[in-house]
Scaffold this active site. Structure first.
Site, PDB file in Angstrom:
ATOM      1  N   SER A  64      48.971 -25.287  58.768  1.00 27.30           N
ATOM      2  CA  SER A  64      49.855 -24.231  59.254  1.00 27.30           C
ATOM      3  C   SER A  64      49.911 -23.067  58.254  1.00 27.30           C
ATOM      4  O   SER A  64      48.872 -22.514  57.903  1.00 27.30           O
ATOM      5  CB  SER A  64      51.242 -24.808  59.542  1.00 27.30           C
ATOM      6  OG  SER A  64      51.992 -23.928  60.342  1.00 27.30           O
ATOM      7  N   ASP A 178      49.362 -26.300  66.111  1.00 28.31           N
ATOM      8  CA  ASP A 178      49.717 -26.469  64.701  1.00 28.31           C
ATOM      9  C   ASP A 178      49.334 -27.850  64.151  1.00 28.31           C
ATOM     10  O   ASP A 178      49.638 -28.887  64.747  1.00 28.31           O
ATOM     11  CB  ASP A 178      51.228 -26.276  64.549  1.00 28.31           C
ATOM     12  CG  ASP A 178      51.656 -26.067  63.106  1.00 28.31           C
ATOM     13  OD1 ASP A 178      51.477 -27.008  62.307  1.00 28.31           O
ATOM     14  OD2 ASP A 178      52.171 -24.983  62.799  1.00 28.31           O
TER      15      ASP A 178
END
Length: 311
Positions: A64, A178
């Protein structure tokens, strides 16, 4: 006194001989940068502290925001990234988020891709001067995807695609979101070298204190007939903090924290900098300067402990 000086000098000579024969352990570092939204700006400060103290990062893995900062650092763009972060205010953050409500997202991420393109162009991960990888989650296979080659900007964009917020990345019949879904702190993915140190920055560390919003509050019953009616209503007896959205966010945060803590237990790093989730918010992107400094201070504090423990 004179004899003490001779002995002391001999001890110094002896120590020098030992250090020449047995040199100090390498200052090379395999660095892991975790997910955590705006808290990940702390990665910038942490990297600055490492470099200022003579550590050499030979490999980096991220998830991320950790993938974003790690990838741009590996591409030699840390100066440019920091300049962008320090200029962010709430208006510019909203502009970069590129609100574009769809069935599977709130933000398209197209403007972020434009920024990535300006910074790294068509760079390939395998062509970077240091080893880099990042994690994303594949909704099709249900498995973690670790990018070790291919388009750097695509890999970073896939890794930061917070589910339901950013538009997922569709690539080669896969749909990526993500990487924190599978691997918030990818200690098991970073490339290692014999004699190096494993350092991590956990931007989703446990809260410093209990969540006050969820502490039950004592309520006094209302007086009179109307008060009894109020007390009997279900919505009146529920705290606002107990609504479905707040509970969902709280559960998601605890899941992310548990994910990172499990990674640390399975592969304990030599040094880990913690950025508590309740210290900065997921979307505090306008607090760049403060978060960067916090990361730098925490890394320096941890390095003081680490180097003191080695001596």
């Amino acid at each position: 006194m004179y004899g003490f000086i001779i002995i002391n000098n001999k001890m110094n000579i002896f120590e020098r001989i030992i250090r020449f024969i047995l040199p100090e352990k390498s200052r090379e570092v395999a660095l892991v940068l975790g997910g955590g939204g705006a808290r990940g700006f702390a990665h910038i400060g942490a990297i600055e502290a490492l470099e200022e103290r003579g550590y050499v990062i030979h490999s980096v893995a991220g998830t991320s925001i950790g993938a974003l900062i790690g990838g741009l650092w590996a591409a030699g763009k840390m100066k440019e990234v920091k300049e962008i972060v320090l200029k962010l205010n709430k208006k510019e953050v909203l502009s970069l988020m590129d609100v574009s409500i769809g069935l599977n997202h709130l933000m398209s991420g197209e403007k972020l891709l434009t920024v990535f393109n300006q910074l790294v162009g068509d760079k390939k991960i395998e062509d970077l001067p240091v080893n880099f990888c990042c994690s994303a989650s594949d909704l099709v296979s249900g498995k973690e995807m670790v990018f070790r080659e291919g388009s750097l900007k695509m890999a970073m964009r896939a890794s930061i695609s917070i589910p339901c917020f950013f538009k997922p990345v569709k690539y080669h019949r896969h749909i990526y979101v993500d990487g924190g879904v599978h691997n918030t702190l990818p200690l098991d993915r970073v490339e290692r070298k014999k004699g190096d140190w494993l350092f991590a920055v956990n931007a989703s560390a446990p809260d410093r204190r209990f969540a006050p919003a969820f502490v039950p509050k004592l309520k006094k019953p209302h007086e009179g007939k109307f008060g009894k009616i109020l007390d009997s209503l279900p919505f009146h007896n529920s705290d606002f903090s107990e609504n479905a959205m707040n509970i969902a966010v709280r559960v998601a945060n605890l899941s992310v924290q548990a994910n990172a803590q499990m990674a640390i237990k399975l592969i304990p790093p030599d040094l880990c900098v913690d950025i508590p989730m309740d210290r900065f918010g997921l979307l505090d992107f306008d607090k760049g300067e403060e978060i960067i400094q916090f990361g730098k201070d925490e890394m320096n504090r941890k390095l003081d402990e680490f180097e003191g423990g080695k001596s």
